[in-house]
Write a protein that holds these residues in place. Structure first.
Motif, PDB file in Angstrom:
ATOM      1  N   ASP A   4      10.735 -40.819  11.470  1.00 53.21           N
ATOM      2  CA  ASP A   4      10.563 -39.772  10.469  1.00 53.21           C
ATOM      3  C   ASP A   4       9.361 -38.893  10.798  1.00 53.21           C
ATOM      4  O   ASP A   4       9.423 -37.667  10.698  1.00 53.21           O
ATOM      5  N   THR A   8       9.549 -34.925  11.742  1.00 51.56           N
ATOM      6  CA  THR A   8       8.825 -33.977  10.893  1.00 51.56           C
ATOM      7  C   THR A   8       7.854 -33.151  11.717  1.00 51.56           C
ATOM      8  O   THR A   8       7.769 -31.921  11.584  1.00 51.56           O
ATOM      9  N   ALA A  11       9.777 -30.603  13.946  1.00 49.28           N
ATOM     10  CA  ALA A  11      10.346 -29.489  13.181  1.00 49.28           C
ATOM     11  C   ALA A  11       9.265 -28.496  12.781  1.00 49.28           C
ATOM     12  O   ALA A  11       9.438 -27.273  12.937  1.00 49.28           O
ATOM     13  N   TYR A  12       8.150 -28.970  12.283  1.00 48.98           N
ATOM     14  CA  TYR A  12       7.110 -28.053  11.814  1.00 48.98           C
ATOM     15  C   TYR A  12       6.354 -27.394  12.960  1.00 48.98           C
ATOM     16  O   TYR A  12       5.883 -26.258  12.820  1.00 48.98           O
ATOM     17  N   HIS A 121       8.316 -35.836   2.710  1.00 48.07           N
ATOM     18  CA  HIS A 121       8.733 -36.308   4.017  1.00 48.07           C
ATOM     19  C   HIS A 121       8.529 -37.810   4.204  1.00 48.07           C
ATOM     20  O   HIS A 121       8.856 -38.345   5.266  1.00 48.07           O
ATOM     21  N   LEU A 171      15.430 -32.066  10.126  1.00 51.11           N
ATOM     22  CA  LEU A 171      14.347 -32.407   9.200  1.00 51.11           C
ATOM     23  C   LEU A 171      14.929 -32.935   7.901  1.00 51.11           C
ATOM     24  O   LEU A 171      15.831 -32.328   7.325  1.00 51.11           O
ATOM     25  N   THR A 173      14.070 -33.954   3.995  1.00 45.90           N
ATOM     26  CA  THR A 173      13.156 -33.902   2.864  1.00 45.90           C
ATOM     27  C   THR A 173      13.742 -34.742   1.744  1.00 45.90           C
ATOM     28  O   THR A 173      14.945 -35.028   1.727  1.00 45.90           O
TER      29      THR A 173
END
Length: 218
Positions: A4, A8, A11-12, A121, A171, A173
Motif C-alpha cells: 500500500d 501510494t 502514484a503521488y 491511504h 491508487l 483510497t
C-alpha cells in the motif's frame, strides 16, 4: 502495508505537479474547511502554541494556509515528488519525506497535528497503530484535526483509482465511518471535541468529514 505504501508513493510522485496545480486555490471556495482550520489554529494557540505537523502534506497548500494564520507549521509526506513541489512553492516552511506510521518527532514534541485526507491511504487494520503514533508525538492538551471522505458502510469502503489528475495510476483510497474513527481516536488517547459533516460538492461522491480532537492528559 508495504505494498500500500509503495503504491501510494508511486502514484503521488507521478501526479505531484498536476495535483498541486489543480488544488492550489481550492480552499478559497471552501469556507467550512477554512473555518475548521481556523478553529484548529486558534485552539493550538490557546493551548500554548508550538510546532504543528501537517502529516501527509502533499504539495503544502494546507501547511501554507496554516502558516498564514500564524501557525508554526512543518510538513511531512511519503512522496518525494510532493515534497519537492511543497519546498519549491512554499520555501519558508520546512518539509520532509517520511511515513505517518513512523513519525520523525520526539514524544510529545508537537502542539498539534493534522492529517488532511491522508489517513485515507491506511487500511483499516493499520489505523489503531497510526492513531497511536499521532498520540505519541502530540503533547497532552494538543490538538489533532482529521479530514476524510465519509463511508456509510460498516466494513472497509475502498475506492480504486486508475485515472486521476491527468495520469494513469493505481491508487486505493478508503472512505471512513466517522463513528469508527472517533472510537479509534479515543482508544489511542484523544477525545473528539468537534465534528463537521458536509454534503458532497461536485465532483465529490461522498460526504466530507472534519474531526477535531484534543490529546488526553497522560
Amino acid at each position: 502495508m508495504t505494498a500500500d505504501l509503495d503504491a501510494t508513493r508511486t502514484a503521488y510522485d507521478l501526479v505531484a505537479a498536476d495535483y498541486a496545480d489543480l488544488l492550489r486555490d481550492e480552499l478559497a471556495e471552501k469556507p467550512l474547511e477554512r473555518a475548521m482550520l481556523a478553529a484548529f489554529a486558534e485552539q493550538v494557540e490557546r493551548s500554548g502554541g508550538g510546532p504543528v505537523a501537517d502529516l501527509g502534506c502533499g504539495p503544502g497548500r494546507i501547511a501554507a494556509h496554516l502558516a498564514g494564520l500564524g501557525v508554526d507549521v512543518r510538513g511531512l509526506d511519503l512522496s518525494a515528488g510532493m515534497v519537492d513541489v511543497a519546498r519549491a512553492e512554499h520555501p519558508g516552511i520546512p518539509f520532509e519525506v517520511g511515513a505517518m506510521a513512523e513519525l520523525p518527532y520526539a514524544d510529545g514534541a508537537l502542539a498539534g497535528a493534522l492529517a488532511w485526507y491522508s489517513i485515507i491511504h491506511t487500511p483499516q487494520e493499520g489505523q489503531p497503530a497510526l492513531f497511536a503514533e499521532f498520540a505519541r508525538v502530540v503533547r497532552p492538551g494538543g490538538r489533532l484535526l482529521l479530514a476524510f471522505q465519509v463511508s456509510e458502510r460498516a466494513d472497509e469502503d475502498v475506492v480504486h483509482l486508475t485515472r486521476a489528475y491527468g495520469h494513469d495510476i493505481d491508487l486505493r483510497t478508503r472512505r471512513q465511518h466517522p463513528a469508527r474513527v472517533r472510537e479509534r481516536l479515543r482508544a489511542a488517547g484523544f477525545t473528539p471535541t468537534a465534528e463537521l459533516l458536509r454534503e458532497p460538492e461536485a465532483p465529490e461522491k461522498s460526504r466530507q468529514a472534519f474531526l477535531l480532537s484534543i490529546r488526553d492528559a497522560t
